[in-house]
Motif scaffolding. Structure first.
Motif, mmCIF file in Angstrom:
data_model
loop_
_atom_site.group_PDB
_atom_site.id
_atom_site.type_symbol
_atom_site.label_atom_id
_atom_site.label_comp_id
_atom_site.label_asym_id
_atom_site.label_seq_id
_atom_site.Cartn_x
_atom_site.Cartn_y
_atom_site.Cartn_z
ATOM 1 N N HIS A 276 -71.033 -20.684 -4.655
ATOM 2 C CA HIS A 276 -71.782 -19.663 -3.921
ATOM 3 C C HIS A 276 -71.045 -18.327 -3.878
ATOM 4 O O HIS A 276 -71.666 -17.285 -3.634
ATOM 5 N N ILE B 178 -74.727 -26.570 -0.496
ATOM 6 C CA ILE B 178 -73.978 -26.000 -1.617
ATOM 7 C C ILE B 178 -72.789 -26.888 -1.957
ATOM 8 O O ILE B 178 -71.878 -27.077 -1.141
ATOM 9 N N HIS C 278 -72.177 -25.000 3.083
ATOM 10 C CA HIS C 278 -71.277 -25.373 2.007
ATOM 11 C C HIS C 278 -70.317 -26.478 2.443
ATOM 12 O O HIS C 278 -69.792 -26.448 3.557
ATOM 13 N N LEU D 58 -77.689 -17.056 -6.706
ATOM 14 C CA LEU D 58 -77.871 -17.670 -5.398
ATOM 15 C C LEU D 58 -78.943 -16.937 -4.597
ATOM 16 O O LEU D 58 -79.795 -17.573 -3.958
#
Length: 312
Positions: free
Chosen positions: A290, A138, A114, A297
């Motif tokens: 997320h 992400i 992420h 997800l």
């Protein structure tokens, strides 16, 4: 919310520092490495782990053949800070991953990353393609780049920010810390609490007792290394970023929020042409999508991993 008793703590002893992590799943299975963003920590993947544990309890687990490891980057969460005199250069995080893989003798594995973690993972996948089976990004795509003519300005700002960097002494309650995090992010309250709680350390007085306000509230300070807030000394040029991205050879998946970071659209415009194996999925949510869309997800990750396994 799922029972967190199935989520465990883990640490990795590298040569110069100890990295902390949280895990779920069977440690004898293939790992999935989750990498958090700037000033976040491994707790940003707690909702995903809780969803995985819940699905396993309901016998509908789609990631049963994986061992999910969410890492605290150096200076973040419960991981060690870098040594005195060291700093947090972007590519040093890539070096941390190389050391982590060597310690665990990991083969090529799946990485889910992420924000800042996605940028580090992208550089790692480019430079060490033999270590990355697949890469899921992400709400982040590409790198933060700057024109070459800004190099001197970037260097000056970075050096001056180091001079101003001081160890924080201010203490505060958990509620104040959560409010501060909410002020600078689009996080939901429950999600901000998860990240903040792993980012705080209790403050003790000279007698070794926990400091408190009144009779109930414990005082804290930030656990993260204040040097993380200094400005980078350099930025990649767009050409350098594109060259790195073009060397990502593994299957690549982007999952982003419809209210996420503008850099995703910018990154797609500048970097998507560099790869020929990209899958994109837009979900309802913000930068921490997320944490918001855990069920979706899990399905996206499971389908992505299954497709890779089928194509091998």
């Amino acid at each position: 919310m799922a029972d967190t008793n199935n989520i465990a703590a883990l640490s990795f002893e590298l040569d110069s520092l100890t990295l902390s992590a949280i895990t779920c799943g069977n440690k004898n299975q293939q790992p999935v490495l989750c990498l958090h963003g700037y000033l976040d920590n491994a707790a940003s993947f707690l909702p995903l782990m809780q969803e995985i544990v819940q699905q396993k309890t309901q016998k509908s687990d789609l990631l049963s053949d994986k061992y999910v490891i969410a890492l605290d980057w150096p200076g973040h969460g419960h991981s060690d800070h870098r040594s005195v005199g060291a700093h947090y250069h972007f590519f040093d995080y890539v070096s941390d991953l190389v050391a982590l893989f060597a310690l665990n003798n990991w083969p090529a594995i799946d990485i889910v990353a992420h924000s800042m973690g996605a940028m580090v993972a992208s550089a790692f996948a480019a430079a060490f393609p033999e270590k990355v089976k697949s890469l899921t990004l992400i709400d982040s795509f590409g790198f933060i780049c700057a024109p070459a003519e800004q190099t001197t300005k970037q260097l000056r700002q970075g050096i001056l920010s180091r001079v101003k960097s001081v160890k924080p002494t201010r203490t505060f309650s958990e509620d104040i810390a959560v409010k501060a995090r909410l002020h600078v992010s689009d996080l939901k309250v429950d999600h901000a609490k998860l990240i903040v709680q792993r980012s705080l350390i209790e403050v003790k007085d000279q007698s070794g007792n926990i400091s408190a306000v009144g009779e109930a509230s414990v005082l804290y300070r930030w656990r993260s290394d204040p040097r993380l807030r200094t400005v980078s000394l350099y930025r990649l040029s767009q050409e350098q970023g594109q060259q790195l991205f073009s060397d990502i050879k593994c299957p690549l998946q982007l999952i982003y929020g419809d209210k996420g970071m503008d850099m995703v659209a910018t990154g797609l415009a500048h970097f998507s042409s560099c790869v020929s194996h990209l899958t994109t999925n837009k979900l309802t949510g913000g930068h921490h999508v997320h944490m918001e869309q855990t069920e979706e997800l899990v399905h996206l990750l499971s389908n992505f991993f299954s497709e890779i396994q089928t194509s091998v």
